[in-house]
Write an enzyme that holds these catalytic residues in place. Sequence first.
Site, PDB file in Angstrom:
ATOM      1  CG  HIS A   1      -0.260  -0.064   2.543  1.00  0.00           C
ATOM      2  ND1 HIS A   1      -0.713  -0.840   3.589  1.00  0.00           N
ATOM      3  CD2 HIS A   1       0.838   0.557   3.012  1.00  0.00           C
ATOM      4  CE1 HIS A   1       0.077  -0.681   4.636  1.00  0.00           C
ATOM      5  NE2 HIS A   1       1.037   0.169   4.305  1.00  0.00           N
TER       6      HIS A   1
ATOM      7  CG  HIS B   1       0.471   3.823   8.027  1.00  0.00           C
ATOM      8  ND1 HIS B   1      -0.538   3.111   7.452  1.00  0.00           N
ATOM      9  CD2 HIS B   1       1.621   3.216   7.651  1.00  0.00           C
ATOM     10  CE1 HIS B   1      -0.018   2.105   6.736  1.00  0.00           C
ATOM     11  NE2 HIS B   1       1.279   2.147   6.851  1.00  0.00           N
TER      12      HIS B   1
ATOM     13  CG  HIS C   1       8.178  -1.528   3.515  1.00  0.00           C
ATOM     14  ND1 HIS C   1       7.290  -2.556   3.753  1.00  0.00           N
ATOM     15  CD2 HIS C   1       7.531  -0.398   3.892  1.00  0.00           C
ATOM     16  CE1 HIS C   1       6.156  -2.057   4.227  1.00  0.00           C
ATOM     17  NE2 HIS C   1       6.280  -0.744   4.339  1.00  0.00           N
TER      18      HIS C   1
END
Length: 280
Positions: free
Chosen positions: A12, A59, A194
């Site tokens: 995403h 987030h 990541h």
Amino acid sequence: MARIVGGIATSHVPAIGRAIAKHQEDEPYWKPWFDGFQPVRRWLAEVRPDVAVVLYNDHGLNFFLDKMPTFAVGAAAEYRNADEGWGIPTLPPFAGHPALSWHLIEQLVGDAFDITSCQEMLVDHAFTLPLALLWPAAGGPCPVRTVPVCINTVQFPLPSARRCWDLGQAIGRAVQAWPGDERVVIVGSGGLSHQLDGPRAGFMNPVFDRRFMASLIDDPTWATQYTVPQLVELAGTQGVELLMWLAMRGALHGGVRQVHANYHIPISNTAAGLLALAPA
Ligand code: DHB
Ligand code: FE
């Protein structure tokens, strides 16, 4: 009885939102990523889900570090998108399904998952981008109703891989116990490897990612052998978002067949993956 027609997991990365807004899908940087969605969209047109249960990590938009539920489920009639700091265009509100949300909350709490229920919920890029990629709506509303499920991967302590698998299994049972005749797709949003900050910024691990993707087909609890610190070591601090993929797969129960897979390095700082699974 509601039916789970399949599961999809995707990365995403916020830059995807900017690429969509600027119509850059066919540019060389983006084409290998966006092309992966064509077969998945064709399959969605065949299996026609009415509802997407979206497993993702907020987030810092709806939950910040001061209040961080481990598991939260939205129970709103609609979910507004806002910018949590990436500067990407916001999308129109997403329709909810409050009755199904409350059913999920009741079943999950009954199954010993201590859920935070949210009758208001802003949704960030991790919720909006998979839906925009799967149902490109050209500025209009997303055509499926949604149930957001947040799993904390932002503030330690995080739930274990085993716990996320178990949550997925409980979501699968709850959806199947819903008396409506909705066709439901489970979406897992995050990963793959990541790391955005610290000395290992830019870290990716394609060997691990590919092993993990393959495991979801026929050895789906493979990743539950790892602790959260081991997953951070293997996939990066943000790569631990792969827990959403694991929970998605847990919701499918039984055997699956791969509809389509795509893996492309890099999109921004992320080893970007897409996996669509149908019941076998
Ligand atoms: C990136 C990846 C993410 O998963 C995220 O939430 C934000 C940024 C990135 O690679 O840029
Ligand atoms: Fe993320």
